[in-house]
Write an enzyme that holds these catalytic residues in place. Structure first.
Site, mmCIF file in Angstrom:
data_model
loop_
_atom_site.group_PDB
_atom_site.id
_atom_site.type_symbol
_atom_site.label_atom_id
_atom_site.label_comp_id
_atom_site.label_asym_id
_atom_site.label_seq_id
_atom_site.Cartn_x
_atom_site.Cartn_y
_atom_site.Cartn_z
ATOM 1 N N SER A 253 -18.394 -4.511 21.048
ATOM 2 C CA SER A 253 -18.311 -3.599 19.913
ATOM 3 C C SER A 253 -17.108 -3.960 19.055
ATOM 4 O O SER A 253 -16.308 -4.823 19.414
ATOM 5 C CB SER A 253 -18.194 -2.146 20.393
ATOM 6 O OG SER A 253 -16.878 -1.924 20.853
ATOM 7 N N LYS A 254 -17.006 -3.260 17.930
ATOM 8 C CA LYS A 254 -15.984 -3.619 16.949
ATOM 9 C C LYS A 254 -14.567 -3.585 17.532
ATOM 10 O O LYS A 254 -13.690 -4.284 17.044
ATOM 11 C CB LYS A 254 -16.067 -2.689 15.741
ATOM 12 C CG LYS A 254 -17.228 -3.083 14.840
ATOM 13 C CD LYS A 254 -17.178 -2.383 13.518
ATOM 14 C CE LYS A 254 -18.432 -2.762 12.714
ATOM 15 N NZ LYS A 254 -18.965 -1.669 11.952
#
Ligand code: GLU
Length: 479
Positions: A253-254
């Protein structure tokens, strides 16, 4: 259905193209390329609230930048269009009706509240929730009554309870007990299809022969197979790829770094390196050589050899690989790509020849192009910050070197790199003979004064690029 392999990538434009989707696209693309098949792009934009034109464009641009060109798709057309689900809304109801007519589907008038209550009951009893089939046997009269109350029905698929077995291209034989799947909605009460239904209708009508996608879809596959069977359609082959995990083994994820292809590009990753890197997330070259073009990978690609386990997205490895690509890139092309990362500087003060030279002598340690902004800053900043090299420039011996250099600068031919190279040699020899200074200390003093660093690119080339005025100014400033 023809024998030709037809594969597809079917992203939803609810975000920029994710690196995981790029990997799925690549494996489909490779499979098509290897088998002489066709690669289709379909945009699954039925969720109009979450889809946007900008995300769609980002998906097109990113796939193209990665070299994953499609044979059919929304922009290029093809014989099986339209290729955006939002333009296919009129297709789905008739297939839903067909399933109702054949007894494979039924109208469900349950309200959200009723369904929630069913779910809560299941949770209370520690049961896995499956729909109660409350609406399965409604009479026409009951349906008319509910309709008269203004309740719009959804359409549910009636799941046949059996052991469903299929041979996954990647994972081998997989078995499912379909009694654990509740009768699921295929058309929502607002008349739009659900993913599981639309995807089957589209893949069927587009003659897709092989569906290669992430294993997060594996629980959807039995539902989809049941729909194919109910429609009397040929069931495509399925292949489910392991997931891509972050280095900490959680979902990528980011917070781990970039995840969208366009963000990687913005940070200075080369698309050739990116695509090479994602190919290695599940696939290994037979000769062990990891750096490969997509064409080379395609020639060596066999879908059944793809690993069925999860892969870890090692940003460090990507950085290393990107560095390898930066090192072997043609300088003019690399310069074009690097210039946007120097946009904060006035690059117009150097000729193209000198800009290319800056790139040539500073690229060696780069892992991402954006690092150039720091690594080459001393070429562009007018005033050099000497904080880091204060100790070096303040040495008596360094001051002598700097002073002596200033005094002899008029003899240096700044149009001739070779001459500068020789003059630096003379300087080292002079200080060694007369002052007993080590050649490297002589160069250290100059480098510190001219660049504010103790390490960096070749000195003669650096001096040539900077030019006489800048060199003189910096040496004087250092004193
Ligand atoms: N739109 C779906 C997704 O992006 C497609 C899944 C599939 O390949 O069937 O996950």
């Amino acid at each position: 259905m023809s024998d030709k392999i037809r594969v597809r990538i079917a992203p939803s434009p609810s975000g920029n193209l994710h690196i995981g989707t790029a990997r799925t696209a690549l494996f489909n693309f490779l499979y098509a390329k290897k088998t002489g098949g066709e690669f289709v792009l379909r945009i699954e934009d039925t969720d109009l609230d979450r889809s946007s034109e900008a995300f769609k464009q980002n998906i097109f641009d990113s796939l193209k930048a990665l070299g994953l060109n499609w044979d059919e798709g929304p922009d290029v057309g093809g014989n099986y269009g339209p290729y955006c689900q939002s333009e296919r809304f009129d297709i789905y109801p008739k297939y839903a009706q067909m399933l109702i007519d054949k007894g494979y589907a039924y109208e469900c008038f349950c309200t959200n509240e009723e369904l929630e209550a069913e779910k809560e009951e299941a949770i209370k009893n520690h049961n896995a929730y499956v729909y109660s089939r409350k609406c399965l046997n409604l009479t026409q009269e009951q349906k008319d009554e509910l309709r008269a109350k203004g309740i719009k029905p959804s359409i549910r698929f009636k799941v046949e309870h059996k052991e469903l077995i299929f041979n996954d291209l990647v994972k081998g034989e997989l078995k499912f007990d379909t009694s654990l799947i509740g009768d699921f909605v295929i058309m929502k009460s607002n008349g739009t299809p659900t993913y599981n239904f639309a995807v089957v209708i589209d893949d069927m009508l587009m003659n897709i022969t092989d569906i290669i996608r992430g294993e997060d879809h594996i629980s959807n596959t039995p539902k989809q197979i049941l729909i194919y069977e109910a429609l009397g359609a040929k069931v495509p082959r399925f292949g489910h790829l392991g997931m891509i995990l972050a280095p900490d083994r959680t979902k990528l994820s980011k917070r781990h770094g970039a995840t969208a292809v366009s963000d990687f590009v913005k940070q200075g990753y080369l698309t050739d390196a990116l695509i090479n890197f994602v190919a290695l997330l599940g696939w290994s070259p037979s000769d062990g050589v990891e750096i490969k073009t997509v064409d080379e990978i395609a020639a060596d690609f066999r879908i059944h050899e793809v690993s069925s386990s999860n892969s870890v997205f090692e940003y460090d490895k990507l950085n290393w690989m990107n560095g390898q690509y930066i090192k072997k890139m043609e300088i003019p092309k690399l310069t074009d790509m690097i210039l946007p990362f120097l946009a904060d500087y006035d690059t117009s003060k150097y000729s193209r020849e000198k800009l290319e030279k800056i790139v040539e002598i500073t690229r060696e340690p780069l892992t991402v192009l954006s690092e150039i902004k720091h690594d080459a800053s001393y070429f562009f900043e007018e005033d050099i910050n000497l904080d880091e090299v204060r100790e070096v420039v303040d040495k008596d011996s360094s001051k002598e070197v700097i002073k002596y250099t200033i005094d002899t600068l008029n003899d240096w031919n700044f149009d001739d790199e070779e001459d500068i190279h020789n003059k630096l040699g003379d300087l080292r020899a002079y200080f060694k003979e007369n002052k007993g200074l080590k050649p490297k200390d002589t160069m250290w003093a100059l480098r510190a004064a001219l660049t504010g660093r103790t390490r960096g690119a070749d000195m003669a080339q650096t001096v040539w690029i900077l030019g006489k005025d800048r060199v003189e100014k910096r040496l004087k400033a250092a004193l």
